[in-house]
Design a protein around this motif. Structure first.
Motif, mmCIF file in Angstrom:
data_model
loop_
_atom_site.group_PDB
_atom_site.id
_atom_site.type_symbol
_atom_site.label_atom_id
_atom_site.label_comp_id
_atom_site.label_asym_id
_atom_site.label_seq_id
_atom_site.Cartn_x
_atom_site.Cartn_y
_atom_site.Cartn_z
ATOM 1 N N UNK A 62 0.846 -1.191 0.000
ATOM 2 C CA UNK A 62 0.000 0.000 0.000
ATOM 3 C C UNK A 62 0.885 1.245 0.000
ATOM 4 N N UNK A 63 0.628 2.148 -0.935
ATOM 5 C CA UNK A 63 1.415 3.381 -1.044
ATOM 6 C C UNK A 63 0.469 4.551 -1.271
ATOM 7 N N UNK A 64 0.376 5.424 -0.291
ATOM 8 C CA UNK A 64 -0.569 6.547 -0.360
ATOM 9 C C UNK A 64 -0.211 7.532 -1.458
ATOM 10 N N UNK A 65 1.034 7.505 -1.943
ATOM 11 C CA UNK A 65 1.450 8.448 -2.986
ATOM 12 C C UNK A 65 1.363 7.856 -4.390
ATOM 13 N N UNK A 66 1.037 6.569 -4.486
ATOM 14 C CA UNK A 66 0.948 5.937 -5.806
ATOM 15 C C UNK A 66 -0.311 6.391 -6.530
ATOM 16 N N UNK A 67 -0.178 6.657 -7.825
ATOM 17 C CA UNK A 67 -1.329 7.085 -8.628
ATOM 18 C C UNK A 67 -1.923 5.936 -9.435
ATOM 19 N N UNK A 68 -1.188 4.839 -9.525
ATOM 20 C CA UNK A 68 -1.673 3.677 -10.274
ATOM 21 C C UNK A 68 -1.011 2.418 -9.732
ATOM 22 N N UNK A 69 -1.556 1.297 -10.108
ATOM 23 C CA UNK A 69 -1.014 0.017 -9.686
ATOM 24 C C UNK A 69 0.214 -0.311 -10.533
ATOM 25 N N UNK A 70 1.291 -0.734 -9.881
ATOM 26 C CA UNK A 70 2.499 -1.112 -10.605
ATOM 27 C C UNK A 70 2.965 -2.484 -10.141
ATOM 28 N N UNK A 71 3.752 -3.115 -10.992
ATOM 29 C CA UNK A 71 4.167 -4.496 -10.777
ATOM 30 C C UNK A 71 5.668 -4.609 -10.976
ATOM 31 N N UNK A 72 6.335 -5.339 -10.071
ATOM 32 C CA UNK A 72 7.765 -5.596 -10.219
ATOM 33 C C UNK A 72 8.070 -7.029 -9.835
ATOM 34 N N UNK A 73 8.867 -7.698 -10.664
ATOM 35 C CA UNK A 73 9.359 -9.038 -10.347
ATOM 36 C C UNK A 73 10.808 -8.885 -9.906
ATOM 37 N N UNK A 74 11.073 -9.116 -8.634
ATOM 38 C CA UNK A 74 12.383 -8.853 -8.039
ATOM 39 C C UNK A 74 13.257 -10.106 -8.102
ATOM 40 N N UNK A 75 14.304 -10.112 -8.946
ATOM 41 C CA UNK A 75 15.128 -11.306 -9.089
ATOM 42 C C UNK A 75 16.061 -11.552 -7.902
ATOM 43 N N UNK A 76 16.254 -10.547 -7.052
ATOM 44 C CA UNK A 76 17.116 -10.706 -5.882
ATOM 45 C C UNK A 76 16.363 -11.407 -4.756
#
Length: 246
Positions: free
Chosen positions: A31-45
């Protein structure tokens, strides 16, 4: 505190999982109060998928978003490194080369390095923890004298040198003079490890990433560290999978 290649890692508020091939991949809903849209990240680490949610987003909407991007996620996960657990007979990266984990219950208890082999005795159940501790000690024995020697060249005091296992940084330098490194740098080639040492020691003079900092870091490194930084970008994620079971 300044760090090399820092990655933000806000706390997850929910943790479903995805099955991608033979991998079970955790999903973090952030949850991010400053986000304007949904984003996705696949973290390889970290081996996780992270979805950042703007205000008033529901879990149901987030899961639908993930499902709609399953193909994209699968393509990224396919490129993730494979786990390399510390098991008898395993071969692991070390100092630009390889080490063979030569375990046998008949070997003397403890760990002794003989060229490209670690001779290991004792209980098999404790193998992973003992190899990790050996690698951490080897890392500290390498980076501490290098750090203090470079600091002496620029007449700066180092209060303490430590090794840890951070996810998002290879090194850090605090205002109190504590310089910390990822123990996993001992798995990398010596020149790569030394470039991180030069980077952190330069922070003892310049607590920023300005022009003067980069000039000093290059001077301490003995040249532009671009090649070493490139190696970490290309291979760094795989170092975080060494010793992991999944």
């Amino acid at each position: 505190m300044l760090s090399l290649f820092r990655r933000a890692a806000p706390p997850a508020v929910s943790a479903p999982t995805l099955t991608i091939g033979d991998r079970v991949v955790p999903v973090e809903l952030i949850a991010n109060s400053r986000a304007s849209r949904m984003t996705l990240r696949a973290d390889p680490v970290r081996g996780a998928v992270r979805v950042t949610l703007p205000p008033r987003s529901s879990r149901r909407t987030a899961l639908a978003f993930i499902e709609a991007h399953r193909g994209w996620i699968a393509a990224r996960v396919a490129d993730w490194p494979e786990a390399a657990p510390f098991l008898p007979g395993a071969v692991i990266p070390f100092d630009g080369g390889k080490l063979h984990l030569d375990w046998s219950a008949a070997n003397p208890r403890g760990i002794v390095r003989r060229e490209d082999r670690l001779i290991i005795g004792g209980e098999a159940a404790t193998l992973s923890g003992r190899v990790t501790r050996w690698l951490r000690a080897a890392a500290l024995a390498d980076v501490e004298p290098a750090t203090r020697a470079l600091a002496a060249r620029i007449e700066r005091r180092v209060a303490k040198v430590a090794v840890r296992d951070p996810v998002g940084r290879w090194g850090s330098c605090s205002s109190s003079g504590t310089v910390s490194y990822s123990w996993r740098l001992i798995l990398a080639p010596p020149a790569v490890r030394f470039s991180v040492v030069a980077h952190e020691v330069a922070h003892l003079v310049h607590p920023n990433h300005g022009k003067d900092f980069w000039a000093l870091a290059a001077e301490l490194n003995g040249g532009d560290p671009a090649t070493q930084r490139g190696w970490l970008r290309q291979h760094g994620a795989s170092l975080h999978w060494v010793g992991r079971a999944t």
